[in-house]
Design an enzyme around this catalytic site. Structure first.
Site, mmCIF file in Angstrom:
data_model
loop_
_atom_site.group_PDB
_atom_site.id
_atom_site.type_symbol
_atom_site.label_atom_id
_atom_site.label_comp_id
_atom_site.label_asym_id
_atom_site.label_seq_id
_atom_site.Cartn_x
_atom_site.Cartn_y
_atom_site.Cartn_z
ATOM 1 N N ASP A 181 0.844 -1.185 0.000
ATOM 2 C CA ASP A 181 0.000 0.000 0.000
ATOM 3 C C ASP A 181 0.888 1.247 0.000
ATOM 4 O O ASP A 181 1.740 1.399 -0.871
ATOM 5 C CB ASP A 181 -0.953 -0.066 1.203
ATOM 6 N N ARG A 182 0.732 2.171 0.948
ATOM 7 C CA ARG A 182 1.532 3.401 0.959
ATOM 8 C C ARG A 182 3.029 3.090 1.030
ATOM 9 O O ARG A 182 3.856 3.784 0.423
ATOM 10 C CB ARG A 182 1.143 4.301 2.131
ATOM 11 N N TRP A 237 -7.924 8.236 -0.854
ATOM 12 C CA TRP A 237 -7.161 9.043 -1.806
ATOM 13 C C TRP A 237 -7.765 10.431 -1.987
ATOM 14 O O TRP A 237 -7.035 11.421 -2.059
ATOM 15 C CB TRP A 237 -7.109 8.340 -3.162
ATOM 16 N N TYR A 256 -1.282 11.887 1.980
ATOM 17 C CA TYR A 256 -2.235 11.720 0.890
ATOM 18 C C TYR A 256 -2.298 12.969 0.011
ATOM 19 O O TYR A 256 -2.486 12.872 -1.213
ATOM 20 C CB TYR A 256 -3.614 11.374 1.441
ATOM 21 N N ARG A 290 4.576 2.592 -2.264
ATOM 22 C CA ARG A 290 4.844 3.826 -3.007
ATOM 23 C C ARG A 290 6.168 4.450 -2.562
ATOM 24 O O ARG A 290 6.919 4.978 -3.381
ATOM 25 C CB ARG A 290 3.677 4.808 -2.838
ATOM 26 N N HIS A 304 -7.215 -6.854 0.081
ATOM 27 C CA HIS A 304 -6.133 -5.870 0.056
ATOM 28 C C HIS A 304 -5.094 -6.129 1.138
ATOM 29 O O HIS A 304 -3.900 -5.940 0.913
ATOM 30 C CB HIS A 304 -6.724 -4.470 0.231
#
Length: 299
Positions: free
Chosen positions: A106-107, A152, A213, A110, A278
């Site tokens: 997830d984050r 988001w 975010y 990134r 997820h």
């Protein structure tokens, strides 16, 4: 869980840029990065399955959990994935790791791919769990995205609206995510759920997470776009895993699925859909740990 809780505790850097982490295991170093709305605790059932083969460093991302909350700016740059990645690379240097592998969910995924683009000499292998790059995510966003991936757009709204909404009932945010993104609530013990709620209850952390975010909606997209235009690519071997029942398995079929998208960004891409929602790392820790072990041991 007990082994993970008893792991070495690290406090890296100086406040407010300090990073909390746990270290355990023996062998080549692997950095494990969590997502939203979790903390380093998401690796609690995976780490014990990897400690015999790897040295694991499990931090809270800047602004999350027990890590510090750097002051922000109008561009949200302190919470860009570039800044977060640089802070974590520096932290790894502080504890003696000049090169290492990284996995992010997830984050955290990134931060992990941005780290690999910005510091290619430091990253040996990269695993990304249930994500495609931020720029591609925004470019293909539609009504499904707006409804399913509500953080988001909600958390990217200008302050203080998201902060006030979260502060009013952080448990509602945690429960909506943990029960609404395809993984059964039984995947999360009461201790983990309570820890995630506590981590989302402090005003400075709520603001920091919203800033992260906001960065994803702006400056992170700019960084991705600049790399695309310059032809910068990920040279390290990349493993992509995603939920076979989640959005990534369906939404990106016109682009060749997640693998097709990642092959636009990286030279060596492998991966597959895996059972679970997820939060499949917490839902199926044994299978996730096995996939990561096979990938990182191939170095």
């Amino acid at each position: 869980m007990a082994l993970f809780a008893e792991a070495e505790t690290l406090r890296l850097g100086a406040a407010p840029f300090d990073i909390f982490a746990r270290r355990l295991g023996a062998g080549p170093p692997v950095l494990l990065l969590h997502g939203f709305p979790e903390t380093h605790l998401m690796w609690r059932d995976i780490a014990p399955r990897l400690v015999a083969r790897f040295t694991l460093i499990c931090p809270d991302l800047p602004g999350y959990g027990q890590s510090g909350c750097p002051p922000t700016d109008r561009a949200h740059a302190p919470y860009s994935k570039r800044t977060m990645a640089a802070a974590l690379v520096s932290a790894m240097s502080d504890i003696g790791y000049q090169s290492f592998s990284v996995a992010g969910h997830d984050r955290g995924g990134r931060v992990a791919y941005r780290m690999t683009l910005d510091h290619p000499d430091r990253i040996e292998r990269l695993a990304v769990l249930d994500i495609v790059p931020t720029l591609d995510t925004w470019e293909t966003a539609d009504a499904r995205f707006a409804l399913v991936f509500w953080p988001w757009s909600l958390l990217a709204q200008p302050a203080p609206l998201p902060e006030r909404l979260i502060a009013a009932d952080p448990a509602a945010i945690i429960d909506a995510a943990l029960s609404g993104w395809g993984s059964p609530p039984s995947s999360f013990g009461a201790d983990s759920r309570d820890a995630y709620i506590a981590a989302l209850s402090a005003p400075d952390h709520i603001h920091a997470i919203a800033e992260e975010y906001r960065a994803a909606a702006g400056i992170d997209r700019e960084h991705d776009r600049a790399d695309r235009q310059a032809g910068r690519r990920i040279g390290a071997p990349l493993l992509a895993l995603w939920s076979q029942s989640g959005a990534l398995a369906e939404w990106y079929e016109p682009d060749g699925g997640p693998l097709g998208i990642w092959r636009r960004w990286a030279d060596q891409v492998a991966g597959r859909a895996v059972p679970g929602g997820h939060f499949f790392p917490e839902e199926h820790p044994a299978a996730t740990a096995a996939a990561l072990a096979d990938f990182f041991a191939a170095a």
